[in-house]
Design a protein around this motif. Sequence first.
Motif, PDB file in Angstrom:
ATOM      1  N   ALA A  81     -19.064   6.263 -44.944  1.00  0.00           N
ATOM      2  CA  ALA A  81     -18.078   5.950 -43.899  1.00  0.00           C
ATOM      3  C   ALA A  81     -18.408   6.715 -42.618  1.00  0.00           C
ATOM      4  N   VAL A  82     -18.841   7.965 -42.769  1.00  0.00           N
ATOM      5  CA  VAL A  82     -19.200   8.787 -41.603  1.00  0.00           C
ATOM      6  C   VAL A  82     -20.379   8.148 -40.857  1.00  0.00           C
ATOM      7  N   ARG A  83     -21.366   7.693 -41.617  1.00  0.00           N
ATOM      8  CA  ARG A  83     -22.548   7.070 -40.984  1.00  0.00           C
ATOM      9  C   ARG A  83     -22.131   5.859 -40.152  1.00  0.00           C
ATOM     10  N   VAL A  84     -21.260   5.012 -40.740  1.00  0.00           N
ATOM     11  CA  VAL A  84     -20.830   3.805 -40.014  1.00  0.00           C
ATOM     12  C   VAL A  84     -20.039   4.195 -38.759  1.00  0.00           C
ATOM     13  N   LEU A  85     -19.165   5.189 -38.901  1.00  0.00           N
ATOM     14  CA  LEU A  85     -18.332   5.588 -37.749  1.00  0.00           C
ATOM     15  C   LEU A  85     -19.181   6.212 -36.637  1.00  0.00           C
ATOM     16  N   ILE A  86     -20.248   6.912 -37.032  1.00  0.00           N
ATOM     17  CA  ILE A  86     -21.165   7.460 -36.006  1.00  0.00           C
ATOM     18  C   ILE A  86     -21.875   6.305 -35.298  1.00  0.00           C
ATOM     19  N   ASN A  87     -22.352   5.327 -36.092  1.00  0.00           N
ATOM     20  CA  ASN A  87     -23.051   4.180 -35.489  1.00  0.00           C
ATOM     21  C   ASN A  87     -22.144   3.401 -34.539  1.00  0.00           C
ATOM     22  N   LYS A  88     -20.847   3.384 -34.853  1.00  0.00           N
ATOM     23  CA  LYS A  88     -19.903   2.662 -33.982  1.00  0.00           C
ATOM     24  C   LYS A  88     -19.487   3.512 -32.779  1.00  0.00           C
ATOM     25  N   GLY A  89     -19.907   4.764 -32.788  1.00  0.00           N
ATOM     26  CA  GLY A  89     -19.604   5.629 -31.640  1.00  0.00           C
ATOM     27  C   GLY A  89     -18.238   6.294 -31.679  1.00  0.00           C
ATOM     28  N   PHE A  90     -17.579   6.311 -32.877  1.00  0.00           N
ATOM     29  CA  PHE A  90     -16.222   6.860 -32.940  1.00  0.00           C
ATOM     30  C   PHE A  90     -16.167   8.348 -33.296  1.00  0.00           C
ATOM     31  N   ILE A  91     -17.225   8.846 -33.933  1.00  0.00           N
ATOM     32  CA  ILE A  91     -17.251  10.272 -34.294  1.00  0.00           C
ATOM     33  C   ILE A  91     -18.639  10.838 -34.021  1.00  0.00           C
ATOM     34  N   ASP A  99     -29.985  25.552 -37.056  1.00  0.00           N
ATOM     35  CA  ASP A  99     -30.710  25.346 -38.314  1.00  0.00           C
ATOM     36  C   ASP A  99     -29.754  25.021 -39.474  1.00  0.00           C
ATOM     37  N   SER A 100     -28.492  24.735 -39.151  1.00  0.00           N
ATOM     38  CA  SER A 100     -27.514  24.463 -40.211  1.00  0.00           C
ATOM     39  C   SER A 100     -27.615  23.009 -40.669  1.00  0.00           C
ATOM     40  N   ARG A 101     -27.504  22.787 -41.994  1.00  0.00           N
ATOM     41  CA  ARG A 101     -27.510  21.411 -42.501  1.00  0.00           C
ATOM     42  C   ARG A 101     -26.096  20.887 -42.663  1.00  0.00           C
ATOM     43  N   SER A 102     -25.131  21.814 -42.852  1.00  0.00           N
ATOM     44  CA  SER A 102     -23.747  21.354 -43.013  1.00  0.00           C
ATOM     45  C   SER A 102     -23.117  21.171 -41.628  1.00  0.00           C
ATOM     46  N   TYR A 103     -22.176  20.270 -41.561  1.00  0.00           N
ATOM     47  CA  TYR A 103     -21.589  19.945 -40.252  1.00  0.00           C
ATOM     48  C   TYR A 103     -20.102  19.621 -40.398  1.00  0.00           C
ATOM     49  N   THR A 104     -19.409  19.717 -39.277  1.00  0.00           N
ATOM     50  CA  THR A 104     -18.044  19.200 -39.228  1.00  0.00           C
ATOM     51  C   THR A 104     -18.071  17.961 -38.340  1.00  0.00           C
ATOM     52  N   ILE A 105     -16.959  17.240 -38.351  1.00  0.00           N
ATOM     53  CA  ILE A 105     -16.930  15.952 -37.650  1.00  0.00           C
ATOM     54  C   ILE A 105     -15.837  15.998 -36.596  1.00  0.00           C
ATOM     55  N   GLN A 106     -16.140  15.474 -35.426  1.00  0.00           N
ATOM     56  CA  GLN A 106     -15.072  15.359 -34.431  1.00  0.00           C
ATOM     57  C   GLN A 106     -15.095  13.986 -33.773  1.00  0.00           C
ATOM     58  N   LEU A 107     -13.958  13.621 -33.192  1.00  0.00           N
ATOM     59  CA  LEU A 107     -13.843  12.303 -32.568  1.00  0.00           C
ATOM     60  C   LEU A 107     -14.529  12.283 -31.213  1.00  0.00           C
ATOM     61  N   THR A 108     -15.101  11.140 -30.865  1.00  0.00           N
ATOM     62  CA  THR A 108     -15.557  10.920 -29.489  1.00  0.00           C
ATOM     63  C   THR A 108     -14.372  10.332 -28.713  1.00  0.00           C
ATOM     64  N   ASP A 109     -14.549  10.106 -27.430  1.00  0.00           N
ATOM     65  CA  ASP A 109     -13.462   9.481 -26.649  1.00  0.00           C
ATOM     66  C   ASP A 109     -13.147   8.084 -27.198  1.00  0.00           C
ATOM     67  N   GLU A 110     -14.190   7.352 -27.619  1.00  0.00           N
ATOM     68  CA  GLU A 110     -13.962   6.014 -28.204  1.00  0.00           C
ATOM     69  C   GLU A 110     -13.175   6.147 -29.512  1.00  0.00           C
ATOM     70  N   GLY A 111     -13.484   7.211 -30.259  1.00  0.00           N
ATOM     71  CA  GLY A 111     -12.761   7.450 -31.510  1.00  0.00           C
ATOM     72  C   GLY A 111     -11.285   7.734 -31.260  1.00  0.00           C
ATOM     73  N   LYS A 112     -11.017   8.526 -30.216  1.00  0.00           N
ATOM     74  CA  LYS A 112      -9.607   8.824 -29.880  1.00  0.00           C
ATOM     75  C   LYS A 112      -8.872   7.541 -29.504  1.00  0.00           C
ATOM     76  N   GLN A 113      -9.570   6.667 -28.785  1.00  0.00           N
ATOM     77  CA  GLN A 113      -8.967   5.385 -28.403  1.00  0.00           C
ATOM     78  C   GLN A 113      -8.663   4.550 -29.656  1.00  0.00           C
ATOM     79  N   MET A 114      -9.610   4.553 -30.616  1.00  0.00           N
ATOM     80  CA  MET A 114      -9.404   3.793 -31.848  1.00  0.00           C
ATOM     81  C   MET A 114      -8.228   4.362 -32.645  1.00  0.00           C
ATOM     82  N   VAL A 115      -8.090   5.695 -32.653  1.00  0.00           N
ATOM     83  CA  VAL A 115      -6.948   6.308 -33.353  1.00  0.00           C
ATOM     84  C   VAL A 115      -5.643   5.801 -32.742  1.00  0.00           C
ATOM     85  N   SER A 116      -5.596   5.720 -31.413  1.00  0.00           N
ATOM     86  CA  SER A 116      -4.337   5.269 -30.790  1.00  0.00           C
ATOM     87  C   SER A 116      -4.025   3.818 -31.169  1.00  0.00           C
TER      88      SER A 116
END
Length: 200
Positions: A81-91, A99-116
């Motif tokens: 799901a994360v991969r698809v949301l990144i490809n769509k530009g939402f996160i 050098d870290s392999r682990s990551y956290t996820i945050q919304l892009t502006d398009e993602g914030k718009q989709m949340v609304s």
Amino acid sequence: MNSPLFNPNNQVTDLSNKIVAGLERISEAFKVLLWEKAKALGLSPIQIQLLIFIAYHKMAFCTVTHLAKEFNVTKPTISDAVRVLINKGFIEKIFPTSDSRSYTIQLTDEGKQMVSETENFALPIKTQLNNTEASDLNSLFKTISNLIFQLNKNGILTVQRTCYACKFHQKIQDSDYCNLLEKELLNSEIRIDCPEFEGK
Ligand code: SF4
């Protein structure tokens, strides 16, 4: 042995059976509303749930491992799901160090718009609750908050952030008290997803 609770005959005289059957119907209503939104916007239900969750929770919870626990799915399901949301530009992924392999996820502006556009998918359920007497709502909430806590204690719900399981919660006689907010919590003030929650 308990009687089969989804047998309608066993619901006639057993209120708990009827309540369980009712909760199952309500969970279907959530699914229907989420699917309607998902179809209209070309997303899957879990993708919508992830976007809404990320919008309102701290970064520490926005990892693949935590999200898998939060939504009771596998880590590969979240990663897909994360991969698809990144490809769509939402996160986007945030790496704490280069050098870290682990990551956290945050919304892009398009993602914030989709949340609304998606976050009020459950509004038809709230609208019905608005027509319910305040005293009935209060007692319904008391039952639901206790049920969530008990289901978590039994290991069925892996994640919850209710006052009852929080290290700042204290029972004083019959009252609930928050040692962080330094105030008594009325039944209606018990939180089920508190940003300050810390497990006991
Ligand atoms: S910090 Fe939040 S969850 Fe914990 S007792 Fe206080 S209000 Fe409840």
